[in-house]
Structures are given as C-alpha cells and as structure tokens.
Design a protein around this motif. Structure first.
Motif, PDB file in Angstrom:
ATOM      1  N   ARG A 121     -84.787  21.660  63.852  1.00 25.34           N
ATOM      2  CA  ARG A 121     -84.121  21.104  65.043  1.00 25.34           C
ATOM      3  C   ARG A 121     -84.283  22.031  66.240  1.00 25.34           C
ATOM      4  O   ARG A 121     -84.531  21.574  67.357  1.00 25.34           O
ATOM      5  CB  ARG A 121     -82.643  20.858  64.757  1.00 25.34           C
ATOM      6  CG  ARG A 121     -82.411  19.658  63.877  1.00 25.34           C
ATOM      7  CD  ARG A 121     -80.940  19.455  63.577  1.00 25.34           C
ATOM      8  NE  ARG A 121     -80.752  18.304  62.708  1.00 25.34           N
ATOM      9  CZ  ARG A 121     -79.768  18.192  61.832  1.00 25.34           C
ATOM     10  NH1 ARG A 121     -78.862  19.155  61.708  1.00 25.34           N
ATOM     11  NH2 ARG A 121     -79.675  17.114  61.066  1.00 25.34           N
ATOM     12  N   GLY A 122     -84.152  23.328  65.992  1.00 25.79           N
ATOM     13  CA  GLY A 122     -84.319  24.298  67.063  1.00 25.79           C
ATOM     14  C   GLY A 122     -85.705  24.267  67.672  1.00 25.79           C
ATOM     15  O   GLY A 122     -85.891  24.596  68.846  1.00 25.79           O
ATOM     16  N   ASP A 123     -86.685  23.856  66.862  1.00 27.10           N
ATOM     17  CA  ASP A 123     -88.063  23.776  67.334  1.00 27.10           C
ATOM     18  C   ASP A 123     -88.439  22.373  67.819  1.00 27.10           C
ATOM     19  O   ASP A 123     -89.606  22.074  68.051  1.00 27.10           O
ATOM     20  CB  ASP A 123     -89.024  24.230  66.230  1.00 27.10           C
ATOM     21  CG  ASP A 123     -88.910  25.728  65.957  1.00 27.10           C
ATOM     22  OD1 ASP A 123     -88.279  26.446  66.765  1.00 27.10           O
ATOM     23  OD2 ASP A 123     -89.452  26.189  64.930  1.00 27.10           O
ATOM     24  N   GLY A 124     -87.419  21.501  67.940  1.00 26.40           N
ATOM     25  CA  GLY A 124     -87.645  20.196  68.553  1.00 26.40           C
ATOM     26  C   GLY A 124     -87.970  19.051  67.622  1.00 26.40           C
ATOM     27  O   GLY A 124     -88.348  17.975  68.086  1.00 26.40           O
ATOM     28  N   PHE A 125     -87.813  19.238  66.328  1.00 20.89           N
ATOM     29  CA  PHE A 125     -88.119  18.173  65.382  1.00 20.89           C
ATOM     30  C   PHE A 125     -86.877  17.332  65.094  1.00 20.89           C
ATOM     31  O   PHE A 125     -85.761  17.842  65.072  1.00 20.89           O
ATOM     32  CB  PHE A 125     -88.655  18.753  64.070  1.00 20.89           C
ATOM     33  CG  PHE A 125     -90.002  19.397  64.210  1.00 20.89           C
ATOM     34  CD1 PHE A 125     -91.156  18.654  64.105  1.00 20.89           C
ATOM     35  CD2 PHE A 125     -90.103  20.757  64.478  1.00 20.89           C
ATOM     36  CE1 PHE A 125     -92.402  19.259  64.247  1.00 20.89           C
ATOM     37  CE2 PHE A 125     -91.337  21.368  64.622  1.00 20.89           C
ATOM     38  CZ  PHE A 125     -92.492  20.615  64.509  1.00 20.89           C
ATOM     39  N   GLU A 126     -87.088  16.048  64.864  1.00 20.72           N
ATOM     40  CA  GLU A 126     -86.012  15.130  64.497  1.00 20.72           C
ATOM     41  C   GLU A 126     -85.941  15.109  62.973  1.00 20.72           C
ATOM     42  O   GLU A 126     -86.867  14.638  62.306  1.00 20.72           O
ATOM     43  CB  GLU A 126     -86.320  13.741  65.055  1.00 20.72           C
ATOM     44  CG  GLU A 126     -85.171  12.800  64.966  1.00 20.72           C
ATOM     45  CD  GLU A 126     -85.463  11.473  65.651  1.00 20.72           C
ATOM     46  OE1 GLU A 126     -84.632  10.576  65.500  1.00 20.72           O
ATOM     47  OE2 GLU A 126     -86.505  11.335  66.306  1.00 20.72           O
ATOM     48  N   VAL A 127     -84.850  15.628  62.422  1.00 23.32           N
ATOM     49  CA  VAL A 127     -84.785  15.857  60.981  1.00 23.32           C
ATOM     50  C   VAL A 127     -83.368  15.632  60.458  1.00 23.32           C
ATOM     51  O   VAL A 127     -82.388  15.863  61.167  1.00 23.32           O
ATOM     52  CB  VAL A 127     -85.280  17.287  60.660  1.00 23.32           C
ATOM     53  CG1 VAL A 127     -84.437  18.336  61.317  1.00 23.32           C
ATOM     54  CG2 VAL A 127     -85.407  17.530  59.182  1.00 23.32           C
TER      55      VAL A 127
END
Length: 102
Positions: A21-27
C-alpha cells in the motif's frame, strides 16, 4: 490492478500490506482459505500472493479456485526479513508485470 495476499500469520500479512500500500498498490489481505475464496469470488483480483505458511493442500485448492475467478498470476512467497525488502524484490515486479500486460 488488485492484489490479494493470503498468509497464515496475520502480522506478516499486515507487513506485506503496509509495504504494498505504501508503494501505491491496491491490495487486501486475509489469513484463511474461506476469506480468500470469498474475496476471489468477487472477480476483482488479478494477482494472488500465497504465503509460505499455507500448506500444500490449501495452496492447491486456492490456486484452482483462483483460476476460475479472473486471477491472472499466482505468486508463491515465503517472506524473509526484512519483509519490506523481500516484498519489493519478489512481489512488486511481478505485480507490475501483470499490470503492464493489460
């Protein structure tokens, strides 16, 4: 590109989610097969990460289930510390690759 993380240790699932999430992924992340199947049945996930603590029987069943629900790639993982480094090295490139395939 939505990713689902299935791992038996909630603290490790939380660590993976935080990095992604911190790296911009939707998870999203879960710790049981039933939770994973319920989310996979929504057909909203294209990548599935299965942690090393998931036993062979469950792993095979989840992979089979995922194949019928729009999952394009399954990543088998076994976290090593530091977790954020592992996630960035092993998971993120695969997620990006799937996203680039369209």
């Amino acid at each position: 590109m939505r990713t689902l993380v299935l791992g038996r240790t909630p603290a490790r699932v939380t660590a993976v989610l935080a990095t992604l999430r911190g790296d911009g992924f939707e998870v999203e992340g879960v710790s049981t097969d039933d939770e994973a199947k319920a989310l996979l049945a929504t057909d909203r996930f294209e990548v599935l990460i299965i942690g090393g603590g998931v036993g062979p029987g469950s792993r095979a069943a989840i992979k089979e289930f995922a194949a019928g629900h729009r999952v394009r790639r399954v990543i088998d993982g076994a976290l090593t510390e530091p977790f954020d480094v592992y996630v960035r090295r092993e998971f993120e490139p695969v997620i990006r690759e799937v996203a680039a395939e369209g």
